[in-house]
Scaffold this motif. Structure first.
Motif, PDB file in Angstrom:
ATOM      1  N   LEU A  86       0.788  -1.321  -0.026  1.00 49.22           N
ATOM      2  CA  LEU A  86       0.156   0.071  -0.084  1.00 49.22           C
ATOM      3  C   LEU A  86       0.746   1.208   0.047  1.00 49.22           C
ATOM      4  N   ARG A  87       0.173   2.407  -0.429  1.00 46.60           N
ATOM      5  CA  ARG A  87       0.825   3.768  -0.300  1.00 46.60           C
ATOM      6  C   ARG A  87       1.061   4.133   1.043  1.00 46.60           C
ATOM      7  N   GLU A  88       2.105   4.795   1.530  1.00 50.94           N
ATOM      8  CA  GLU A  88       2.355   5.303   2.848  1.00 50.94           C
ATOM      9  C   GLU A  88       0.998   6.191   3.337  1.00 50.94           C
ATOM     10  N   GLU A  89       0.651   6.909   2.402  1.00 49.93           N
ATOM     11  CA  GLU A  89      -0.631   7.823   2.691  1.00 49.93           C
ATOM     12  C   GLU A  89      -1.903   6.885   3.259  1.00 49.93           C
ATOM     13  N   GLU A  90      -2.070   5.622   2.865  1.00 49.58           N
ATOM     14  CA  GLU A  90      -3.075   4.836   3.330  1.00 49.58           C
ATOM     15  C   GLU A  90      -3.081   4.333   4.698  1.00 49.58           C
ATOM     16  N   ILE A  91      -1.758   4.372   5.333  1.00 48.59           N
ATOM     17  CA  ILE A  91      -1.520   3.917   6.665  1.00 48.59           C
ATOM     18  C   ILE A  91      -2.410   5.042   7.686  1.00 48.59           C
ATOM     19  N   LEU A  92      -2.899   4.644   8.491  1.00 52.91           N
ATOM     20  CA  LEU A  92      -3.813   5.293   9.311  1.00 52.91           C
ATOM     21  C   LEU A  92      -3.123   6.062  10.414  1.00 52.91           C
ATOM     22  N   ALA A  93      -1.970   5.046  11.189  1.00 54.34           N
ATOM     23  CA  ALA A  93      -1.200   5.666  12.329  1.00 54.34           C
ATOM     24  C   ALA A  93      -0.258   4.480  12.491  1.00 54.34           C
ATOM     25  N   LYS A  94       0.903   5.138  13.112  1.00 55.24           N
ATOM     26  CA  LYS A  94       1.979   4.231  13.509  1.00 55.24           C
ATOM     27  C   LYS A  94       1.893   4.116  15.029  1.00 55.24           C
ATOM     28  N   LEU A  95       1.922   2.754  15.370  1.00 57.82           N
ATOM     29  CA  LEU A  95       1.753   2.364  16.694  1.00 57.82           C
ATOM     30  C   LEU A  95       3.140   2.459  17.496  1.00 57.82           C
ATOM     31  N   THR A  96       3.118   3.487  18.616  1.00 55.24           N
ATOM     32  CA  THR A  96       4.370   3.112  19.459  1.00 55.24           C
ATOM     33  C   THR A  96       4.345   2.641  20.737  1.00 55.24           C
ATOM     34  N   GLY A  97       5.243   2.659  21.568  1.00 55.11           N
ATOM     35  CA  GLY A  97       4.951   1.929  22.872  1.00 55.11           C
ATOM     36  C   GLY A  97       3.836   1.915  23.597  1.00 55.11           C
ATOM     37  N   ILE A  98       3.442   3.191  23.815  1.00 50.39           N
ATOM     38  CA  ILE A  98       2.044   3.264  24.663  1.00 50.39           C
ATOM     39  C   ILE A  98       0.961   2.908  23.710  1.00 50.39           C
ATOM     40  N   ALA A  99       0.774   3.229  22.532  1.00 48.60           N
ATOM     41  CA  ALA A  99      -0.262   2.720  21.879  1.00 48.60           C
ATOM     42  C   ALA A  99      -0.095   0.996  21.757  1.00 48.60           C
ATOM     43  N   LYS A 100       0.870   0.426  21.702  1.00 40.34           N
ATOM     44  CA  LYS A 100       0.789  -0.984  21.770  1.00 40.34           C
ATOM     45  C   LYS A 100       0.428  -1.470  22.948  1.00 40.34           C
ATOM     46  N   ALA A 101       0.570  -0.925  24.131  1.00 39.94           N
ATOM     47  CA  ALA A 101       0.168  -1.213  25.272  1.00 39.94           C
ATOM     48  C   ALA A 101      -1.309  -1.194  25.524  1.00 39.94           C
ATOM     49  N   ALA A 102      -1.754  -0.038  25.069  1.00 37.60           N
ATOM     50  CA  ALA A 102      -3.159   0.339  25.261  1.00 37.60           C
ATOM     51  C   ALA A 102      -3.933  -0.603  24.238  1.00 37.60           C
TER      52      ALA A 102
END
Length: 106
Positions: A86-102
């Motif tokens: 997919l194109r990068e613009e189709e990515i909604l969000a990048k999950l960081t350490g806090i988002a992964k835990a949540a």
């Protein structure tokens, strides 16, 4: 496993991460009733798109966990493993350490 595919320009190769097979109530969900996972792992990225003669690098890197739209990109199969380009613009969000835990608590 090493993937020998390099996406071009602003495209990203993603492996969808499978969700749990049981619902909160303990009901097992059959494969035919499952929706496509919206979380994935970036396997490879292109060099970036060119704007006004300059290459713009991508914000995601191989190994990043991302959220993507349910019906975005193109499904491909490499060595019996399914991937998505997919194109990068189709990515909604990048999950960081806090988002992964949540996301694991839901």
């Amino acid at each position: 496993m090493t993937v020998n595919v390099t996406p071009l320009h602003d495209r990203v190769l993603v492996r969808r991460l499978e969700e749990k097979e049981t619902a909160k109530g303990g009901i097992i969900i059959p494969d035919t009733a499952k929706e496509k996972p919206q979380e994935g792992e970036v396997m490879a990225v292109g060099a970036g798109k060119i704007e006004k003669g300059k290459r713009i690098p991508l914000d995601v890197r191989a190994g990043d966990r991302i959220w993507l739209g349910m019906y975005t990109g193109n499904d491909i199969k490499i060595d019996d493993q399914e991937y998505l380009i997919l194109r990068e613009e189709e990515i909604l969000a990048k999950l960081t350490g806090i988002a992964k835990a949540a996301s694991g608590k839901k």
